[in-house]
Write an enzyme that holds these catalytic residues in place. Structure first.
Site: not given
Lengths: 293, 293, 293, 293
Positions: C12, C57, C177, C220, C248
């Protein structure tokens, strides 16, 4: 019978920008979403495709960027007014400009126990809003402020009794329920000589505190008192419009599960929902702008 | 200065139901989302929390279910009218009821080459809509129909030239662009004696065909001609309101990638977008309802 | 060649509840959305429609309500574990239960300068999350925690230079940036003997402070350091998974508008966006659960 | 204990483009949303912020545009494969590229009874999908196809009986219910030598017709038979994954309203909903790609 053009308007919707201000290594940010809309003498473009009076929506977007860059942005009510005035001036055919500015709030991240000079976390689901309408004629400028997505909930201090029953009424009366909403509120100013930041803070506080403290017999009563509290708190506000969805919280009946139903577990329903809308105003308040605000 | 209650209304939003009709093993379905709204003499509940005039929104939901069950649902314009009349009758304080019905379309699945008697697939992103406003006074009933989410696109036959240039205008003129929108349209009837299904089909066709065939000099011109085509196609329609977002498709400049830019690849932008709104009406058309439609 | 049943699970999704606890007139609330999922020996229902092993469920939803009512809800990691154990016990065919609990945060309204005993405002767009996987076999229980919708932004202290250039690369290098994301993070525990609230607070703080203070050469690198900071802050955490969309923010070139482009106005782009996903873990960390966490 | 980098990937999500092809005044359009993702030897950027191996996500977006421009786009499975091969070739550190392409369907507008050469209307809420995974090593390429948002509903021919009952089970058995879902399906190919358009059409038809014609004892059984039908229809398909939300339609009890409850009016519930997920595959099917498909 002739076919004619009625009310019309056009503009650029949802120009989303971030404005950064840097001072001695400490940065401020403003996260704004701006919608512009012009109306006036635009028959030629509708009837004949003659664009000579049409300031492109792309130029309106450029105006948003330019005004955000040129000056101190200030409070969003002021920014909306400046932008609306600019658009009326830039486009002779425009009789009225309407600008809406939504501000998405961010707060400074605390790192190592100190507010960080240039890192921010988004706060809240609520957006502060401002609207300005500028008509070409002198003295015809209006501003409104507001907020949307203000989610409020109280677990008691709310009842709903003594209502009208028709043959299809099955609802039970209750003297204690959960009441929850996601308020949209908008208030119109009778003057433009306002301390916008202070006014907004006080109006918001009036809304929130009234929701919390009023013993509510119905969401309509809560709506009226919320609006009234704003008007009592701030003389510069002429009128308040409120839209209050009733987010139903239904007590789960636990007895079929072998448990006491003590009103502790509530199903939060999505749809349908009640929707209560209303206006509270000062008697004899000056009229509002000719465009929807 | 006294503080007073202004315009207000309340109701149940988005009651979502499926109506199944079974006949000789062949099933029909209607997938409807209904919003009701009542206005009238509701001062007591706002000012004093006195609910005695308030028909609960829960009862309004029950009314939606009961009317969907009782009778042949019929076209959604009729269903909206019936429901609005019911609500005015059920609630003495109500001066006006406004009902909106959205219909989500399904089509019968073809299995083994034949239409299946009870299995359906959802079609389209567009919703057909109907609205009714019923005022207590005799003869004061209005209906409107429309649609939302009608996505249309043309790859040529659209230009945008000769527009006003201010000092912030950087847009280039174009004599060939992609034009795309997701139309919302609503049209108001001057009578209630209408073949609703036929009227809707003809109005929708007028919108779509005009978008396709008109050589467009601007989206405003397209808007006007779409509205005009509806009015010319159907005498029972008094007024058409259109809201046309301009979904910008920007030709990707491929030359930095060493490729010819032949106008074949377009970036589909999300925000900002142009927004063109307008009304087209028959001169001397009877007035519309006192509530927003 | 035979056709066979592979991996499968059912449950569920999104049981949304409010749990109210009342103590001496002061109320606490928990706003939870719970998803359950069972897997195990369910061939009979798939292959023959034999439901005898299938716990509905609907019963899983009842279990969510019952466990929310029965006991102190506690931290969501504990609630997820209790619920997963319950489901394994209630359903003999179930080999593994997976439970996810999202918590939507509310804070107490301050009225008249004091925290209100039963009125709340929703805070933040971020949701705290917990997951538990319980396998029937002894000792095979896992918990994870996390958050989604954590929106972070920094206006400097982020560069992107020295990247690989192929013949289609047109991006310019930048040493300054705006970097913004809406982080989803999930971390897995190597033990269930955890102070969940304290652990969550410390992990969240490690994520946020690392984002703020790290001078970032790429998203990263930021991702890795955010994960590493969580692992260094809390010994009980074995592994961190992060998903960081790169929202961005593109500096608007204002020179065509006759203004200096001082990097102060940024267009906030919707799509496309970069998407950086990665895992940081302790070497030799105990293996995770056989179901996705 | 050392902290290390685990699985990771990065790319550009949701590049949304329109590709127009013009031939003798007749235009074809393709409306595609493309997501790319690269994984491989990216330790340097995570651990030291050394971007020298990182092909920017902006270049990946450029690659989407360039490949859409260069060649005949073809079926989306082919486009995904071409793009994945390009990305592996363009980025030495990339061991594997994963590309997903969603296609939003449009159909030609009929105007004056004829298909219009350059005007289109959006059809359907469903999106066709393709995925490709390309590993650097020879022969290691995989493709999958699928769809999402396929909304199906049947008004009878569905029961749910004989299920497991625990002490919290309150659900009643039913031998006739409305069954509705919004299917997501994905199927993996055992070869790349496929008539993609024909394969997709046949797989989709197998899903839809099975849903319609199978007398369902449970949604799990329907899921299995839908998957099996795809595999039986198309030899090139090795495995099918299905995710079927159970959109509960609850018969409204009309007896408190003084009406017979004839199972004709159903409340369409939003949340919670059942969620049934499963895989059907050919025994001994070749293994799938090392990345999630």
């Amino acid at each position: 019978v002739a076919i004619v053009l009625g009310d019309n308007r056009y503009g650029k919707a949802e120009t989303h920008l971030l404005r950064v201000t840097r001072r001695d290594g400490v940065h401020e940010i403003r996260d704004l979403t701006v919608t512009t809309s012009l109306s006036g003498d635009f028959d030629a473009v509708h009837l004949r495709g003659d664009n000579s009076a049409v300031l492109p929506t792309d130029s309106q977007k450029n105006a948003v960027h330019a005004l955000a860059a040129e000056a101190h942005v200030g409070e969003i009510e002021q920014f909306a007014l400046r932008l609306a005035r600019h658009l009326v001036a830039a486009s002779p055919a425009t009789r009225r400009a309407r600008v809406q500015v939504d501000e998405q709030p961010w707060e400074r991240i605390a790192a190592d126990g100190r507010p960080h000079p240039h890192a921010f976390a988004r706060t809240g689901r609520e957006r502060r809003q401002a609207m300005a309408v500028v008509d070409g004629a002198p003295g015809r400028e209006w501003a409104a402020a507001g907020l949307t997505g203000l989610e409020l909930l109280k677990t008691t201090g709310s009842e709903f009794r003594g209502f009208l029953r028709d043959r299809l009424t099955t609802l039970k009366e209750t003297d204690d329920r959960v009441m929850a909403t996601a308020a949209t509120a908008r208030w119109r100013f009778s003057t433009l000589d306002v301390d916008w930041a202070q006014s907004f803070a006080a109006a918001r506080r009036a809304l929130v505190e009234t929701f919390a403290t009023l013993h509510s017999r119905s969401l309509q009563q809560t709506l009226y008192e919320m609006g009234r509290a704003v008007l009592e708190a701030r003389r510069e506000i002429a009128e308040v419009r409120l839209s209050l969805p009733n987010r139903h919280h239904l007590a789960v009946d636990l007895t079929p599960l072998g448990l006491a139903s003590a009103g502790e577990v509530f199903h939060v329903a999505d749809r349908p929902y009640g929707l209560i809308e209303g206006t509270v105003l000062r008697e004899g308040a000056p009229e509002g702008p000719p465009l929807d605000w």
